[in-house]
Design an enzyme around this catalytic site. Structure first.
Site, mmCIF file in Angstrom:
data_model
loop_
_atom_site.group_PDB
_atom_site.id
_atom_site.type_symbol
_atom_site.label_atom_id
_atom_site.label_comp_id
_atom_site.label_asym_id
_atom_site.label_seq_id
_atom_site.Cartn_x
_atom_site.Cartn_y
_atom_site.Cartn_z
ATOM 1 N N GLU A 252 0.909 -1.193 0.012
ATOM 2 C CA GLU A 252 0.067 -0.224 0.044
ATOM 3 C C GLU A 252 0.887 1.112 -0.025
ATOM 4 O O GLU A 252 1.459 1.561 0.952
ATOM 5 C CB GLU A 252 -0.638 -0.057 1.256
ATOM 6 C CG GLU A 252 -1.828 -0.925 1.353
ATOM 7 C CD GLU A 252 -2.745 -0.935 0.399
ATOM 8 O OE1 GLU A 252 -3.094 0.115 0.012
ATOM 9 O OE2 GLU A 252 -3.651 -1.909 0.142
ATOM 10 N N CYS A 286 -2.082 8.977 2.301
ATOM 11 C CA CYS A 286 -1.735 8.673 1.122
ATOM 12 C C CYS A 286 -2.962 8.884 0.139
ATOM 13 O O CYS A 286 -2.586 9.098 -1.174
ATOM 14 C CB CYS A 286 -1.820 7.173 1.303
ATOM 15 S SG CYS A 286 -2.965 6.357 2.182
ATOM 16 N N GLU A 387 4.351 13.353 -4.554
ATOM 17 C CA GLU A 387 3.631 13.478 -3.145
ATOM 18 C C GLU A 387 4.169 14.468 -2.271
ATOM 19 O O GLU A 387 5.458 14.191 -1.865
ATOM 20 C CB GLU A 387 3.661 12.098 -2.793
ATOM 21 C CG GLU A 387 2.746 11.740 -1.556
ATOM 22 C CD GLU A 387 2.699 10.302 -0.932
ATOM 23 O OE1 GLU A 387 3.839 9.902 -1.067
ATOM 24 O OE2 GLU A 387 1.597 9.717 -0.634
HETATM 25 P P1 NAD Z 1 8.379 4.729 4.668
HETATM 26 O O1 NAD Z 1 8.216 4.196 3.568
HETATM 27 O O2 NAD Z 1 9.333 5.821 5.052
HETATM 28 O O3 NAD Z 1 8.245 3.805 6.023
HETATM 29 C C1 NAD Z 1 7.014 2.988 6.320
HETATM 30 C C2 NAD Z 1 7.421 1.863 7.115
HETATM 31 O O4 NAD Z 1 8.541 0.968 6.685
HETATM 32 C C3 NAD Z 1 8.408 2.309 8.523
HETATM 33 O O5 NAD Z 1 7.982 1.621 9.513
HETATM 34 C C4 NAD Z 1 9.780 2.449 8.179
HETATM 35 O O6 NAD Z 1 10.505 2.206 9.502
HETATM 36 C C5 NAD Z 1 9.934 1.058 7.530
HETATM 37 N N1 NAD Z 1 10.942 1.056 6.645
HETATM 38 C C6 NAD Z 1 11.914 1.861 6.081
HETATM 39 N N2 NAD Z 1 12.712 1.505 5.397
HETATM 40 C C7 NAD Z 1 12.597 0.107 5.249
HETATM 41 C C8 NAD Z 1 13.284 -0.884 4.659
HETATM 42 N N3 NAD Z 1 14.383 -0.864 3.978
HETATM 43 N N4 NAD Z 1 12.830 -2.252 4.973
HETATM 44 C C9 NAD Z 1 11.596 -2.449 5.684
HETATM 45 N N5 NAD Z 1 10.862 -1.570 6.074
HETATM 46 C C10 NAD Z 1 11.535 -0.241 6.167
HETATM 47 O O7 NAD Z 1 6.743 5.561 4.938
HETATM 48 P P2 NAD Z 1 6.481 6.960 5.989
HETATM 49 O O8 NAD Z 1 7.305 8.049 5.647
HETATM 50 O O9 NAD Z 1 6.376 6.032 7.215
HETATM 51 O O10 NAD Z 1 4.932 7.175 5.503
HETATM 52 C C11 NAD Z 1 4.558 7.786 4.504
HETATM 53 C C12 NAD Z 1 4.295 7.129 3.156
HETATM 54 O O11 NAD Z 1 3.509 5.986 3.285
HETATM 55 C C13 NAD Z 1 3.737 8.141 2.114
HETATM 56 O O12 NAD Z 1 4.374 7.755 0.756
HETATM 57 C C14 NAD Z 1 2.361 7.723 2.273
HETATM 58 O O13 NAD Z 1 1.648 7.631 0.774
HETATM 59 C C15 NAD Z 1 2.226 6.059 2.207
HETATM 60 N N6 NAD Z 1 1.079 5.696 3.044
HETATM 61 C C16 NAD Z 1 0.450 4.787 2.229
HETATM 62 C C17 NAD Z 1 -0.635 4.369 2.560
HETATM 63 C C18 NAD Z 1 -1.773 3.561 1.586
HETATM 64 O O14 NAD Z 1 -2.607 2.774 2.446
HETATM 65 N N7 NAD Z 1 -1.572 3.288 0.250
HETATM 66 C C19 NAD Z 1 -1.393 4.754 3.789
HETATM 67 C C20 NAD Z 1 -0.519 5.611 4.573
HETATM 68 C C21 NAD Z 1 0.568 6.021 4.234
#
Ligand code: NAD
Length: 495
Positions: A252, A286, A387
């Protein structure tokens, strides 16, 4: 609320991190220390996966009747509702979001849990009974195994609950990796799950950094599936890491939703929906409707009224009931949002309101930006394409239905879009052509647990919620049964 200190949650109890380190979370609204979360290591992940796997192998959870799993899920929903205010406060403080929306998030989490409980009653397969008198074909669905749930910081509870109750309903133990910025509500939920009577080892949480904890989880050979919500950038990395063992992945990811307003819409309702779509969660959302596409004939009046309405939005501290926009998640993100606003100016878009950091009164120590609206935005502008994850709306005009559809689809993302018209034929025709997993018609960001949620294009793959959300966590098996007297398969060679 006083500062909270949490260890991991493994095998039904608190579990100190092997490195004995904690990550501090300071309020993005006032700078005070809110919480300390265990800083996990690969070793901590291995322990959590081992406990989850032991439970899966014992079949103590997956072989329970679905109705029993449902009972526990319903109990968890009750406990979430009992502790709703505490959970909402934690969520509001750690994210920086307004408490009024955090409350909605908690009740949505409880509702999703009740819905997933109803699905647990109904997990079924198919029987093929017309294959001949002595043959029976069965299609059954089994729990996939240990699932890693990785969630972001913007909606810690909603993102978790679009996965967790469905995985549990399906019979899967989980290892959760919340965001290192906002782990509190997940850890509180683990305690509620223990109180509800879920077995130890079913819900495990390892907190810490993505590059360490998340990375190990995605590469762990005993993890059957990763369900990830987060950025498209990290989603692509996860898909690549998981490919090593062909671990299943559901993603997602990000979005850049359009809100398409036709001249024949209820414009009063559209004003509310468009503004709500971009200010909810400070635009850190998102499916934020960050691109307004407005029909030329009503554009001047609509935009003028929108700017007037935006000026009345209350920016304030998260725990204040009046607040409609809280603080951005951290300083670096504040600068990223302000950076995009500067890019918008330099690209030639016209700033109508907002656009700067707010520091007056109680906002002085936090990362606040009010509703920001740019007009004269063209599809080639970066603020139209990327975004921003802040309360920044771009306005682009269109003259025809086809032009509106083309503009809405002119993005790498495909999570959600909104459209506003009183003409239902037009609404259906346009929604069929919008390339996104969700289309909101004459409303924005409203949904029901029965409806699947997920992305087209680079917004990811897999679905959450609805029956599809349950099926993500189930493996399909075909069983062919020969009944009655034996007829040799190869009569000439086998006796
Ligand atoms: P992010 O991708 O930086 O982090 C998400 C999660 O992944 C965190 O728990 C982070 O610690 C972990 N993570 C980071 N690097 C990783 C790796 N190499 N391997 C495994 N896990 C890792 O996202 P964010 O900044 O926390 O959230 C914002 C983003 O999330 C935005 O792009 C937003 O659009 C998206 N989002 C999508 C939805 C959806 O349902 N499509 C919902 C909410 C947020």
């Amino acid at each position: 609320m006083s500062t909270r200190t949490y260890d991991h949650w493994i095998d039904g109890r608190e579990y100190a991190p092997s490195g004995r380190q904690h990550i501090e979370r300071h309020s993005p609204a006032h700078g005070g220390l809110l919480a300390r979360f265990a800083e996990g290591s690969a070793q901590d992940v291995d322990i959590a996966v081992e406990r989850a796997k032991a439970l899966h192998v014992s079949r103590a959870w997956s072989s329970l009747p679905g109705s029993e799993r449902a009972k526990l899920l319903s109990r968890l929903a009750d406990l979430i509702e009992r502790d709703a205010e505490r959970l909402a406060e934690i969520e509001a403080e750690e994210v920086g979001k307004p408490i009024i929306y955090a409350r909605g998030e908690v009740s949505w989490a409880a509702e999703l849990t009740r819905f997933a409980a109803s699905l647990a009653w109904q997990i079924k397969g198919e029987a093929y009974t017309h294959l001949g008198d002595d043959r029976l074909g069965l299609v059954t669905r089994e729990a996939r195994g240990v699932v890693g749930l990785i969630v972001p910081w913007n909606f810690p509870l909603v993102c978790l609950f679009q996965k967790l109750p469905y995985a549990l309903a399906a019979g899967c133990p989980v290892v959760i990796k919340p965001s290192e910025l906002t782990s509190g509500s997940a850890l509180e939920v683990a305690r509620l799950a223990a109180e509800a009577g879920f077995p130890a080892g079913l819900i495990n949480i390892v907190t810490g950094r993505g590059e360490v904890v998340g990375e190990r989880l995605t590469r762990h050979p005993d993890v059957s599936m990763i369900s990830f919500t987060g950025s498209t950038r990290v989603g692509k990395q996860i898909a690549a890491s998981a490919a090593g063992d062909l671990t299943r992945v559901a993603l997602e990811l990000g979005g850049k939703a359009a809100n398409v307003v036709f001249a024949d819409a209820d414009l009063e309702a559209a004003l509310d929906g468009v503004l709500f779509g971009v200010i909810l969660n400070q635009g850190e959302e998102c499916v934020a409707g960050t691109r307004l596409l407005i029909e030329e004939s009503v554009a001047d009046e609509f935009v003028a009224r929108l700017v007037e309405r935006a000026s009345r939005v209350v920016v304030g501290l998260p725990l204040d009931d009046q607040t409609q926009i809280g603080a951005l998640i951290h300083e670096q993100h504040l600068h990223s949002v302000l950076g995009y606003i500067e890019v918008g100016r330099q690209e030639g878009a016209r700033l109508l309101c907002g656009g700067e950091r707010l520091t007056q009164g109680s906002l002085g120590k936090g990362y606040f930006v009010g509703p920001t609206i740019f007009t004269e935005v063209r599809p080639e502008h970066r603020i139209f394409r990327e975004e921003i994850f802040g309360p920044v709306l771009t306005v682009t005009r269109f003259k025809t239905v086809d032009e509106a559809i083309e503009l809405a689809n002119d993005t790498l993302y495909g999570l959600g879009n909104g459209l506003w018209t009183k003409d239902l034929d037009k609404a259906l025709a346009v929604s069929q052509k919008l390339q996104s997993g969700t289309v909101y018609v004459n409303t924005y960001l409203e949904s029901a647990p029965q409806l699947p949620f997920g992305g087209f294009k680079q917004s990811g793959y897999g679905r959450e919620n609805g029956v599809d959300g349950l099926h993500e966590f189930l493996e399909v098996k075909a069983t062919f049964i020969k009944t009655g007297p034996r007829t040799p398969v190869l009569p000439n060679t086998l006796g």
